[in-house]
Motif scaffolding. Structure first.
Motif, mmCIF file in Angstrom:
data_model
loop_
_atom_site.group_PDB
_atom_site.id
_atom_site.type_symbol
_atom_site.label_atom_id
_atom_site.label_comp_id
_atom_site.label_asym_id
_atom_site.label_seq_id
_atom_site.Cartn_x
_atom_site.Cartn_y
_atom_site.Cartn_z
ATOM 1 N N PRO A 35 -0.202 0.549 -16.362
ATOM 2 C CA PRO A 35 -1.136 1.603 -15.976
ATOM 3 C C PRO A 35 -0.701 2.950 -16.560
ATOM 4 C CG PRO A 35 0.310 1.057 -14.143
ATOM 5 C CD PRO A 35 0.646 0.111 -15.249
ATOM 6 N N ALA A 36 -1.640 3.883 -16.639
ATOM 7 C CA ALA A 36 -1.318 5.200 -17.183
ATOM 8 C C ALA A 36 -0.295 5.874 -16.293
ATOM 9 C CB ALA A 36 -2.586 6.036 -17.274
ATOM 10 N N LYS A 59 -5.868 18.141 -19.838
ATOM 11 C CA LYS A 59 -5.607 16.732 -20.139
ATOM 12 C C LYS A 59 -5.917 16.410 -21.586
ATOM 13 C CE LYS A 59 -5.877 13.835 -16.220
ATOM 14 N NZ LYS A 59 -6.047 13.468 -15.067
ATOM 15 N N THR A 60 -7.102 16.812 -22.028
ATOM 16 C CA THR A 60 -7.519 16.379 -23.362
ATOM 17 C C THR A 60 -7.295 17.434 -24.425
ATOM 18 O OG1 THR A 60 -9.754 17.131 -22.913
ATOM 19 C CG2 THR A 60 -9.273 14.830 -22.441
ATOM 20 N N GLU A 61 -7.190 18.712 -24.039
ATOM 21 C CA GLU A 61 -7.190 19.727 -25.082
ATOM 22 C C GLU A 61 -5.989 20.644 -25.080
ATOM 23 O OE1 GLU A 61 -11.205 21.418 -26.398
ATOM 24 O OE2 GLU A 61 -11.729 19.773 -25.051
ATOM 25 N N MET A 63 -3.333 20.307 -26.700
ATOM 26 C CA MET A 63 -2.782 20.500 -28.053
ATOM 27 C C MET A 63 -3.576 21.551 -28.822
ATOM 28 S SD MET A 63 -3.446 17.339 -27.101
ATOM 29 C CE MET A 63 -4.713 16.209 -26.856
ATOM 30 N N GLN A 64 -4.901 21.530 -28.628
ATOM 31 C CA GLN A 64 -5.714 22.542 -29.302
ATOM 32 C C GLN A 64 -5.369 23.944 -28.789
ATOM 33 O OE1 GLN A 64 -7.348 19.494 -29.126
ATOM 34 N NE2 GLN A 64 -8.788 19.390 -30.833
ATOM 35 N N ASP A 67 -2.179 25.022 -30.297
ATOM 36 C CA ASP A 67 -2.402 25.358 -31.699
ATOM 37 C C ASP A 67 -2.974 26.773 -31.806
ATOM 38 O OD1 ASP A 67 -2.155 24.630 -34.329
ATOM 39 O OD2 ASP A 67 -4.206 23.850 -34.479
ATOM 40 N N ARG A 70 -0.232 29.282 -30.973
ATOM 41 C CA ARG A 70 0.711 29.407 -32.080
ATOM 42 C C ARG A 70 0.147 30.353 -33.132
ATOM 43 N NH1 ARG A 70 2.453 23.949 -35.101
ATOM 44 N NH2 ARG A 70 0.207 23.809 -35.399
ATOM 45 N N ASP A 113 4.931 9.329 -24.386
ATOM 46 C CA ASP A 113 5.448 8.004 -24.717
ATOM 47 C C ASP A 113 4.361 6.954 -24.571
ATOM 48 O OD1 ASP A 113 7.843 9.089 -25.226
ATOM 49 O OD2 ASP A 113 8.797 8.508 -23.333
ATOM 50 N N TYR A 114 3.595 7.080 -23.518
ATOM 51 C CA TYR A 114 2.527 6.111 -23.272
ATOM 52 C C TYR A 114 1.502 6.166 -24.400
ATOM 53 C CZ TYR A 114 -0.928 3.494 -20.504
ATOM 54 O OH TYR A 114 -1.815 2.571 -20.042
ATOM 55 N N ALA A 115 1.134 7.389 -24.842
ATOM 56 C CA ALA A 115 0.112 7.533 -25.880
ATOM 57 C C ALA A 115 0.724 7.495 -27.271
ATOM 58 C CB ALA A 115 -0.632 8.853 -25.680
ATOM 59 N N SER A 116 2.045 7.262 -27.337
ATOM 60 C CA SER A 116 2.734 7.231 -28.619
ATOM 61 C C SER A 116 2.483 8.495 -29.440
ATOM 62 C CB SER A 116 2.306 5.997 -29.412
ATOM 63 O OG SER A 116 2.889 6.010 -30.685
ATOM 64 N N ASP A 118 4.622 12.064 -30.539
ATOM 65 C CA ASP A 118 5.971 12.606 -30.550
ATOM 66 C C ASP A 118 5.876 13.975 -31.208
ATOM 67 O OD1 ASP A 118 8.630 13.021 -30.597
ATOM 68 O OD2 ASP A 118 9.075 11.569 -32.183
ATOM 69 N N TYR A 120 6.354 17.341 -32.929
ATOM 70 C CA TYR A 120 7.505 17.782 -33.708
ATOM 71 C C TYR A 120 7.953 19.180 -33.297
ATOM 72 C CZ TYR A 120 3.787 20.184 -36.210
ATOM 73 O OH TYR A 120 2.717 20.967 -36.517
#
Lengths: 133, 332
Positions: A35-36, A59-61, A63-64, A67, A70, A113-116, A118, A120
């Protein structure tokens, strides 16, 4: 009439290879449930109740968002982020995100880890600002 | 406008809308997220095996390998081992080059007018488009194993690292996704715009291209633009592969469309030209040794034919032949 199978061994071997490859996920996982993960919140995060933006957005954004942070910091020199309800944040990966989510292993990493994934980022950014102080 | 590609395009659009409406309006998450994917995989495997066994039961009456070089002959004549294989090992070598490098496509020529002369010229763009498309597809497929394996195996994470090494944007851009889209677009546009390929193209040539295009576009949309909740999606896919099917809350509709289109591709695969994946190993022009001078190929469906040899014929008619003044082998 039973028809002859030409090059029987090669054909059967080929079909077995296909079946093994195509069903890889079924035998690799041994049917073990996965499970998640549930990211853990620190006391500080719990006290804050809310993240920078809504949970669904984070949850979904996230990373955006990172970005955009940054780019705004590094290119425009602006360091303050104002979210849609007018709350201000210092746009910093280690000092803001990891301030509330100082339990990186049990928060960011379980999901990643679950979503693979990593990221940088940690090649340069400090992973555990609290402990390093 | 050409009804063949319009028909294929409309089919893909319809499939897209079907899944979209099915999930968004009718709430058929279980159908599109669990039942159809399972059925598609079964149809794929059973259909693939069926087609392969049909082919394996078909005898090859003649030696018909295509050659691109000198057959093995006298010791002082150089033998082209890969282009005109003499042994099984050489056939395997040629097949490996064909499957991994698309070697015969590399020989593609174009016949064109240059000034007032006609000439054959190298034409590598089909080969390039094909190799980019196929390898990108392979990489994308392997990368998708991150949704189907827990813990994620090393070759998947390793491939992700290589694929994302440009470190562009966040989430990082995978080169294979762009290469796949570019490859499939090139192959589709080539079919539509190059007159003679359009002329020989059927709806069944366009359909897989448009279907794969739609799969790539929905995938890219989900990763970079409209976004889906990846851990929840993985919960669904892991449920499928561990036989605990369940549809967790909060997965965007586009994901179900993507999954449905992939299921369609899988189920359609064995009955379409996509079967060239298995078929390439069965094409006699590629998989036969070219040793016709060294070994006789016997037609496998030859059955014993009662023969009447010339000697027997002469025995039957000797007297009449001598009488008519015809030459005979044996006088008496």
């Amino acid at each position: 009439m039973q028809k002859k199978l030409y090059n029987k061994n090669v054909v059967i071997a080929g079909l077995i290879i296909l079946a093994v490859l195509a069903t890889f996920p079924f035998w690799y996982n041994h049917g073990k449930a996965a499970p998640a993960p549930k990211p853990e919140l620190t006391e500080k995060a719990k006290a804050a109740k809310e993240c920078i933006r809504s949970t669904a957005y984070m949850k979904t954004e996230h990373m955006q968002l990172l970005d955009a942070w940054r780019d705004t910091v590094v290119r425009d020199g602006i360091r303050t982020y104002v979210n849609e309800v007018g709350k201000e944040f210092d746009m910093s990966l280690s000092n803001t995100c990891l301030d509330c989510h100082s339990n990186k292993e049990k928060f960011c990493d379980v999901c990643h880890d679950y979503a693979s994934v990593d990221p940088y980022c940690w090649d340069c950014h400090i992973e555990n600002p609290k402990e390093n102080e | 406008m050409n009804e063949k590609y319009l028909f294929s395009l409309m089919s893909v659009v319809l499939l897209f809308l079907l899944a979209y409406a099915g999930v968004e309006v009718a709430g058929l998450q279980v159908l599109f997220g669990v039942i159809i994917p399972y059925m598609a995989l079964i149809v794929f495997l059973a259909g693939f095996a069926y087609r392969v066994i049909q082919w394996a039961q078909t005898p090859v009456p003649y030696k018909i390998p295509t050659t691109g070089g000198q057959q093995k002959s006298l010791p002082w004549i150089q033998h082209a081992a890969i282009d005109c294989p003499d042994t099984k090992a050489q056939v395997v070598g040629r097949m490996a080059m064909e499957v991994l490098l698309f070697r015969s496509l590399f020989r593609n020529l174009v016949f064109k007018k240059e000034g007032d002369k006609l000439a054959y010229r190298m034409e590598l763009f089909l080969w390039l488009g094909a190799i980019v498309f196929h390898y990108a597809f392979l990489v994308v497929t392997i990368r998708h194993l991150r949704f189907f394996a827990e813990p994620v195996p090393f070759f998947v994470t390793g491939l992700e690292k290589v694929d994302s090494f440009l470190q562009l944007g966040l989430p990082v851009v995978y080169m294979s996704g762009i290469a796949l889209l570019a490859g499939v677009l090139y192959l589709a546009i080539r079919r539509i715009y190059v007159g003679h390929t359009r002329y020989i193209s059927l709806a069944s040539d366009f359909f897989p291209l448009f279907l794969i295009l739609a799969i790539a576009v929905t995938g890219i949309m989900m990763r970079y633009f409209t976004k889906v909740d990846i851990p929840t999606v993985k919960e669904l896919t892991m449920g499928l592969v561990t036989f605990r099917p369940a549809v967790p809350e909060g997965i965007g509709t586009l994901f179900f469309v993507h999954l449905f289109l992939v299921s369609v591709l899988l189920a359609y695969f064995p009955f379409s030209k996509l079967m060239h994946m298995g078929g390439v190993f069965f094409s006699p022009t590629r998989n036969m040794t070219c040793n016709t001078r060294a070994e006789r190929h016997v037609n496998p469906w030859n059955y014993p034919v009662p023969v009447h040899t010339y000697e027997e014929y002469e025995d039957d008619f000797r007297e009449h032949m001598i009488e008519a003044g015809l030459p005979v082998e044996k006088k008496e």
